[in-house]
Design an enzyme around this catalytic site. Structure first.
Site, PDB file in Angstrom:
ATOM      1  N   ALA A  25     -21.100  15.702  30.773  1.00  0.00           N
ATOM      2  CA  ALA A  25     -21.196  15.593  29.317  1.00  0.00           C
ATOM      3  C   ALA A  25     -19.971  16.199  28.646  1.00  0.00           C
ATOM      4  CB  ALA A  25     -22.469  16.288  28.826  1.00  0.00           C
ATOM      5  N   GLY A  26     -18.874  16.277  29.393  1.00  0.00           N
ATOM      6  CA  GLY A  26     -17.661  16.866  28.843  1.00  0.00           C
ATOM      7  C   GLY A  26     -17.038  15.980  27.775  1.00  0.00           C
ATOM      8  N   GLY A  88     -11.985   2.364  10.116  1.00  0.00           N
ATOM      9  CA  GLY A  88     -10.856   3.190   9.711  1.00  0.00           C
ATOM     10  C   GLY A  88     -10.230   3.887  10.902  1.00  0.00           C
ATOM     11  N   TYR A  94     -10.130   9.241  23.092  1.00  0.00           N
ATOM     12  CA  TYR A  94     -11.512   9.593  23.431  1.00  0.00           C
ATOM     13  C   TYR A  94     -12.282   8.348  23.862  1.00  0.00           C
ATOM     14  CZ  TYR A  94     -16.432  10.701  22.474  1.00  0.00           C
ATOM     15  OH  TYR A  94     -17.795  10.845  22.558  1.00  0.00           O
ATOM     16  N   GLY A 125     -25.682   7.744  20.179  1.00  0.00           N
ATOM     17  CA  GLY A 125     -25.316   7.433  18.802  1.00  0.00           C
ATOM     18  C   GLY A 125     -25.111   8.709  17.993  1.00  0.00           C
ATOM     19  N   TYR A 126     -25.333   8.627  16.710  1.00  0.00           N
ATOM     20  CA  TYR A 126     -25.125   9.783  15.831  1.00  0.00           C
ATOM     21  C   TYR A 126     -26.190  10.847  16.095  1.00  0.00           C
ATOM     22  CZ  TYR A 126     -21.631   7.189  13.240  1.00  0.00           C
ATOM     23  OH  TYR A 126     -20.489   6.506  12.901  1.00  0.00           O
TER      24      TYR A 126
END
Length: 198
Positions: A25-26, A88, A94, A125-126
Site C-alpha cells: 500500500a506504499g 486538469g 504516480y 476511490g475517494y
C-alpha cells in the site's frame, strides 16, 4: 530496496513462522502537480516507490509462497492508476507507477494460480483519512472545503473510509474469495461506473 523487502519477510517469518499474504500500500507523493512541474528525479522517485518497490516485495515473498503452496498478494492503488483521473493537472508519475504495478500484480496472479497463489488489485476511490488530511494541510487548503468537494465526486456523496477498504482486503485474504484472482476490485463507491458531473 531488495534488502528492505527481505528484512520485512525475514522479520515476519521470525515472529509468526510463515506469511499468508502480502499487501503493498506504499505511495509516493500523489499531489496533482501536473506534468509541467515534472522533473526526472521526481519521476524516478515516484516510479521507485509505486512500481519498483512492489517488484521487490513480490520478488522476496513469492518464493516463500511457492514453498508453502499458498499465498495472497494484494496491491493497493487508486482509480488514478486505471483512468485519466480529472481533466486538469494530475499525478502522472504516480498514475504510471501504480498502473504498472497493477498489471504486474495481475500477471503474477495468472502465472502462479496453479501453485495456490493469488494476486489481486484493489482500486480505491475517494477516501477520507490521515493521508489526505496531511496532503491538504501541506498544500495549505481548507480541509472542510476539500472534503466537501471530494465527497461530491462519489455517487453516494460521501467518501469511503479506511475501514471500508480494509474490509475488502480482509475478504480477499479469506478462503471465501478463493475464485477471485488476477482481478481489479474497485472499491470506490461507484465512481468508476459513471462519468463526472450531474
Amino acid at each position: 530496496k531488495a534488502d528492505d523487502a527481505k528484512m520485512i519477510l525475514d522479520e515476519t517469518i521470525a515472529k509468526y513462522g510463515h506469511v499468508d499474504g502480502m499487501i503493498n500500500a506504499g505511495v509516493h507523493n500523489a499531489m496533482p502537480n501536473g506534468f509541467g512541474k515534472m522533473t526526472e528525479d521526481y519521476w524516478k522517485n515516484a516510479i521507485d516507490i509505486n512500481l519498483h518497490a512492489h517488484f521487490q516485495l513480490v520478488h522476496q515473498f513469492l518464493p516463500h509462497f511457492e514453498e508453502r503452496g499458498t499465498g495472497n498478494i494484494m496491491h493497493f492503488t487508486t482509480i488514478a492508476g486505471s483512468v485519466g483521473l480529472g481533466i486538469g493537472k494530475q499525478r502522472h508519475s504516480y498514475a504510471a507507477g501504480k498502473a504498472g504495478a497493477a498489471v504486474f500484480t495481475k500477471r503474477i496472479g495468472a502465472e502462479y494460480a496453479t501453485k495456490g497463489i493469488r494476486a489481486n488489485v484493489i482500486q480505491i476511490g475517494y477516501v477520507s483519512g490521515p493521508l489526505v488530511n496531511r496532503a491538504v494541510a501541506q498544500g495549505g487548503a481548507d480541509i472542510d472545503a476539500v472534503t466537501a468537494q471530494r465527497d461530491s465526486y462519489v455517487p453516494r456523496q460521501k467518501q469511503g473510509t479506511p475501514e471500508e477498504i480494509a474490509n475488502v482486503a480482509v475478504f480477499l485474504s479469506s478462503d471465501e474469495s478463493a475464485f477471485i484472482n488476477a482481478s481489479d476490485i474497485f472499491v470506490d463507491g461507484g465512481g468508476s461506473g459513471c462519468t463526472y458531473g450531474p
